[in-house]
Enzyme design. Structure first.
Site, mmCIF file in Angstrom:
data_model
loop_
_atom_site.group_PDB
_atom_site.id
_atom_site.type_symbol
_atom_site.label_atom_id
_atom_site.label_comp_id
_atom_site.label_asym_id
_atom_site.label_seq_id
_atom_site.Cartn_x
_atom_site.Cartn_y
_atom_site.Cartn_z
ATOM 1 N N PRO A 20 0.709 -1.157 -0.047
ATOM 2 C CA PRO A 20 0.056 -0.002 -0.230
ATOM 3 C C PRO A 20 0.668 1.345 0.042
ATOM 4 O O PRO A 20 1.691 1.554 0.988
ATOM 5 C CB PRO A 20 -0.794 -0.062 1.465
ATOM 6 C CG PRO A 20 -0.040 -0.904 2.208
ATOM 7 C CD PRO A 20 1.057 -1.458 1.384
ATOM 8 N N GLU A 21 0.522 2.390 -0.996
ATOM 9 C CA GLU A 21 0.982 3.405 -0.997
ATOM 10 C C GLU A 21 -0.373 4.296 -0.778
ATOM 11 O O GLU A 21 -1.427 3.799 -0.449
ATOM 12 C CB GLU A 21 1.787 3.975 -2.194
ATOM 13 C CG GLU A 21 2.991 3.291 -2.131
ATOM 14 C CD GLU A 21 4.011 3.688 -3.378
ATOM 15 O OE1 GLU A 21 3.823 4.980 -3.673
ATOM 16 O OE2 GLU A 21 4.495 2.887 -4.195
ATOM 17 N N HIS B 230 -2.268 -16.591 6.508
ATOM 18 C CA HIS B 230 -1.775 -15.109 7.294
ATOM 19 C C HIS B 230 -2.744 -14.081 7.691
ATOM 20 O O HIS B 230 -2.619 -13.086 7.681
ATOM 21 C CB HIS B 230 -0.772 -14.596 6.000
ATOM 22 C CG HIS B 230 0.142 -15.278 5.562
ATOM 23 N ND1 HIS B 230 1.338 -15.676 6.043
ATOM 24 C CD2 HIS B 230 0.491 -15.592 4.143
ATOM 25 C CE1 HIS B 230 2.237 -16.408 5.503
ATOM 26 N NE2 HIS B 230 1.684 -16.453 4.346
ATOM 27 N N ARG C 226 3.878 -10.713 5.817
ATOM 28 C CA ARG C 226 5.382 -9.960 6.153
ATOM 29 C C ARG C 226 5.319 -9.563 7.555
ATOM 30 O O ARG C 226 6.231 -9.133 8.479
ATOM 31 C CB ARG C 226 5.951 -8.997 5.267
ATOM 32 C CG ARG C 226 6.425 -9.922 4.091
ATOM 33 C CD ARG C 226 6.989 -8.855 3.066
ATOM 34 N NE ARG C 226 8.226 -8.179 3.300
ATOM 35 C CZ ARG C 226 8.921 -7.377 2.521
ATOM 36 N NH1 ARG C 226 8.325 -7.044 1.422
ATOM 37 N NH2 ARG C 226 9.955 -6.909 2.675
ATOM 38 N N ARG D 133 19.493 20.917 0.929
ATOM 39 C CA ARG D 133 19.365 19.464 1.133
ATOM 40 C C ARG D 133 20.155 18.823 -0.393
ATOM 41 O O ARG D 133 19.835 19.196 -1.294
ATOM 42 C CB ARG D 133 17.893 18.832 1.006
ATOM 43 C CG ARG D 133 17.210 19.326 2.270
ATOM 44 C CD ARG D 133 17.625 18.788 3.420
ATOM 45 N NE ARG D 133 17.655 17.257 3.577
ATOM 46 C CZ ARG D 133 16.496 16.527 4.099
ATOM 47 N NH1 ARG D 133 15.428 17.189 4.331
ATOM 48 N NH2 ARG D 133 16.732 15.373 4.116
#
Length: 270
Positions: free
Chosen positions: A2-3, A89, A108, A151
């Site tokens: 997921p983003e 899972h 995971r 930066r």
DNA sequence: CTGAAGACCTGCCTGC
DNA sequence: TGCAGGCAGGTCTTCA
């Protein structure tokens, strides 16, 4: 998995199943996710009032508490009949009034959840240092330009820094930089204000299109009903190493930045 | 301070 | 077929 677009897709998919329903019980098959799961007994009998999203966090609101859930890399929610067999899972099952249940599946186990106060959750460490939402008004060229000053970090790494802007993960960072024509390794402080304006537009467009398409499905991402998202069909560079750029036919390259794969077109991006 | 790399954990794909 | 190695959507911690 997921983003931001995927989390937003999950939020929209869950809302009709959860809002107005109360929690009857919670079963933890494996409480050892990234952090130990909170004790959710206090939610028994409580009604879900709404589901919102901040960055990649889902927020289920109850009268006196906010259940916050991060899907990590491989987490997803499925809504199914309450008596369905345990899935592979599946680590948590929340039984709802009305006969359905909410299953959390995460191979995971990088995902995590927390129970936060309904007032003041913004001060929690998970939220306190987050940058603006990429689709909100405060994320604009002027802001990004200010955050790039001084930066030397690569622009792609900066774009994935949640204290700069939230929700832009590896896929959409690559896709946004391609759309803006900016090389992912370019130092942040060596990009003009005009080009950062274009980058902001690209980020907003790419995320917006991905949400409209129902997110991207790579391997295991799926909607709460199990159907896939379709934005992966629109990837211009992500996962296309050594294939022809769809704009100029130059071979797409892969490089590693901060331990993450980056895909870019050496001809289109500078 | 900055920025890069490692750690967390499991599954899948590739190549030998 | 079997196995080692590399890779994967995120974020926190460690190290130079």
């Amino acid at each position: 998995m997921p983003e931001l677009p995927e989390v937003e897709t999950v939020r929209r998919g869950l809302a009709p199943h959860l809002i107005g329903r109360s929690i009857e019980s919670v079963t933890c098959y494996r409480p050892d996710l990234r952090y130990p799961l909170p004790d959710m007994d206090v939610l028994y009998g409580k009604t879900c009032r709404g589901i919102s999203r901040r960055a990649k966090y889902l927020q289920f609101s109850f009268d006196h508490a906010l259940l916050v859930w991060h899907l990590g890399m491989s987490g997803c929610f499925r809504v199914q009949h309450g008596n369905a067999a345990k899935l592979r899972h599946e680590h948590v099952r929340i039984s709802l009034s009305g006969g359905e249940c909410l299953s959390y599946i995460d191979p995971r186990r990088f995902g995590y959840a927390g129970l936060l106060p309904i007032d003041g959750w913004q001060q929690h460490p998970w939220f306190a240092a987050l940058g603006p939402e990429p689709l909100g008004d405060s994320f604009d060229g002027e802001y990004l330009f200010s955050r790039c000053q001084g930066r030397k970090i690569a622009i792609k790494t900066l774009l994935m820094d949640a204290s700069v802007v939230v929700g832009v993960g590896n896929i959409y960072a690559c896709e946004s930089l391609f759309r803006a024509g900016i090389h992912p390794a370019r130092a942040a402080n060596r990009i003009s204000r005009q080009r950062l304006d274009l980058l902001v537009i690209a980020v907003r467009e790419v995320l917006g299109e991905a949400i409209a398409a129902g997110g991207s499905t790579i391997n295991d991402f799926a909607h709460v009903d199990g159907n896939p998202g379709y934005f992966a069909h629109n990837f211009q560079v992500y996962g296309r190493a050594s294939k022809a750029c769809l704009h100029c036919t130059t071979r797409i390259r892969r490089l590693v930045q901060s331990g993450r794969s980056t895909f870019y077109c050496p001809h289109c991006q500078h």
